[in-house]
Design a protein around this motif. Structure first.
Motif, PDB file in Angstrom:
ATOM      1  N   ARG A 175       0.842  -1.200   0.000  1.00  0.00           N
ATOM      2  CA  ARG A 175       0.000   0.000   0.000  1.00  0.00           C
ATOM      3  C   ARG A 175       0.870   1.240   0.000  1.00  0.00           C
ATOM      4  O   ARG A 175       2.003   1.233   0.476  1.00  0.00           O
ATOM      5  CB  ARG A 175      -0.916   0.041   1.224  1.00  0.00           C
ATOM      6  CG  ARG A 175      -1.965  -1.044   1.293  1.00  0.00           C
ATOM      7  CD  ARG A 175      -2.804  -0.867   2.539  1.00  0.00           C
ATOM      8  NE  ARG A 175      -3.720  -1.981   2.755  1.00  0.00           N
ATOM      9  CZ  ARG A 175      -4.462  -2.118   3.849  1.00  0.00           C
ATOM     10  NH1 ARG A 175      -4.390  -1.204   4.802  1.00  0.00           N
ATOM     11  NH2 ARG A 175      -5.268  -3.140   3.981  1.00  0.00           N
TER      12      ARG A 175
ATOM     13  N   PHE B 278      -5.127   4.897   4.319  1.00  0.00           N
ATOM     14  CA  PHE B 278      -5.169   4.383   2.959  1.00  0.00           C
ATOM     15  C   PHE B 278      -6.572   4.455   2.369  1.00  0.00           C
ATOM     16  O   PHE B 278      -7.571   4.250   3.044  1.00  0.00           O
ATOM     17  CB  PHE B 278      -4.647   2.948   2.929  1.00  0.00           C
ATOM     18  CG  PHE B 278      -3.233   2.827   3.428  1.00  0.00           C
ATOM     19  CD1 PHE B 278      -2.174   3.080   2.581  1.00  0.00           C
ATOM     20  CD2 PHE B 278      -2.969   2.498   4.740  1.00  0.00           C
ATOM     21  CE1 PHE B 278      -0.867   2.994   3.031  1.00  0.00           C
ATOM     22  CE2 PHE B 278      -1.667   2.410   5.210  1.00  0.00           C
ATOM     23  CZ  PHE B 278      -0.617   2.659   4.350  1.00  0.00           C
TER      24      PHE B 278
ATOM     25  N   GLN C 177      -8.177   1.543  -2.730  1.00  0.00           N
ATOM     26  CA  GLN C 177      -6.878   0.878  -2.766  1.00  0.00           C
ATOM     27  C   GLN C 177      -6.868  -0.364  -1.887  1.00  0.00           C
ATOM     28  O   GLN C 177      -6.301  -1.395  -2.260  1.00  0.00           O
ATOM     29  CB  GLN C 177      -5.784   1.855  -2.311  1.00  0.00           C
ATOM     30  CG  GLN C 177      -4.387   1.269  -2.370  1.00  0.00           C
ATOM     31  CD  GLN C 177      -3.329   2.187  -1.792  1.00  0.00           C
ATOM     32  OE1 GLN C 177      -2.318   1.743  -1.284  1.00  0.00           O
ATOM     33  NE2 GLN C 177      -3.558   3.485  -1.860  1.00  0.00           N
ATOM     34  N   LYS C 178      -7.504  -0.280  -0.733  1.00  0.00           N
ATOM     35  CA  LYS C 178      -7.503  -1.414   0.192  1.00  0.00           C
ATOM     36  C   LYS C 178      -8.256  -2.617  -0.367  1.00  0.00           C
ATOM     37  O   LYS C 178      -8.075  -3.740   0.086  1.00  0.00           O
ATOM     38  CB  LYS C 178      -8.104  -0.996   1.540  1.00  0.00           C
ATOM     39  CG  LYS C 178      -7.176  -0.097   2.344  1.00  0.00           C
ATOM     40  CD  LYS C 178      -7.694   0.161   3.742  1.00  0.00           C
ATOM     41  CE  LYS C 178      -8.871   1.109   3.757  1.00  0.00           C
ATOM     42  NZ  LYS C 178      -9.272   1.459   5.138  1.00  0.00           N
TER      43      LYS C 178
END
Length: 252
Positions: free
Chosen positions: A17, A107, A111-112
């Protein structure tokens, strides 16, 4: 001085990440165009719709069937890679390592949801290659204050993105402003500008043109725009004391 933060999470030597430290949405729309998954026109229409509904741009694109989930995942990974390469351009920074801690709130939710695994060694190799290429680019594009305008050369052999970018080069915006609307990364923008300059599609504004634009903006009390042109004029004519005087007056 502008302080920027980057948070990188490693797991077993792989980059999983990356966050800029702010909750802003990833600019994946431009990357999807860049990858050829959709057109500039499709992106503009989707943006117009999401500006009214305030929904995620990625969700809107997927809902309309313009891109697949795999397309979005690919764009997110590429965006992260570009952010990592950008770190190689920093001239200074402070580094802090924290073992076993990965705050989720740093984050992006999008994206996660994507399984990311980026090899750190490949990032280093590409980052160093770009550093060398940046040195060549900066021989013609010295700063983000540079202002360009199209020439009358016939546009031939340019792809859709190049034509879309060239349409924005109108002699009224410095490179820093073009970055905000360009369908790609900062590196690609400057590389493209370098190539367009080299092939005669664009040219620098002259000192006289900069002063004319700056004076017109100044008369209209548009001081931010006036600063752009006076600043570039001082770069073109660094021994002209009067230009620095006028720049100082506008800044004050």
């Amino acid at each position: 001085m502008c302080i920027r933060d980057r948070y990188i999470f490693f797991d077993h030597g792989e980059i999983r990440r990356l966050s800029t430290g702010t909750p802003e949405e990833l600019r994946i729309g431009e990357i999807l165009v860049q990858l050829g998954h959709m057109t500039v026109e499709d992106l503009d229409k989707a943006r117009e719709r999401t500006s009214q509904t305030r929904k995620s741009l990625a969700l809107e694109l997927h809902k309309r069937g313009l891109v697949t989930k795999d397309d979005i995942d690919q764009a997110i990974i590429l965006k992260i890679q570009e952010e990592l390469y950008d770190l190689f351009l920093w001239s200074a920074g402070n580094f802090e390592f924290d073992m076993g801690n990965c705050p989720d709130e740093l984050f992006d939710e999008q994206q996660k949801s994507v399984p990311i695994s980026i090899n750190a060694n490949s990032v280093i190799m590409e980052g160093l290659r770009r550093v060398d290429e940046w040195k060549v680019i900066h021989t013609k594009i010295s700063t983000y204050d540079d202002v360009f305008i199209r020439t009358d050369q016939t546009i031939q052999g340019l792809d859709e993105l190049q034509v879309a970018f060239l349409s924005q080069v109108d002699g009224t915006q410095p490179v820093s402003e073009l970055l905000k609307n360009f369908y790609g990364t900062r590196f690609e923008l400057c590389k493209l500008l370098y190539e367009l300059l080299d092939h005669g599609f664009v040219r620098y504004l002259t000192t006289e043109e900069c002063v004319d634009h700056a004076s017109n903006h100044r008369r209209r009390k548009e001081m931010v725009e006036a600063v752009h042109f006076f600043r570039f004029a001082t770069q073109l004519a660094p021994i002209d004391a009067d230009l620095f005087r006028q720049l100082g007056e506008v800044l004050s």
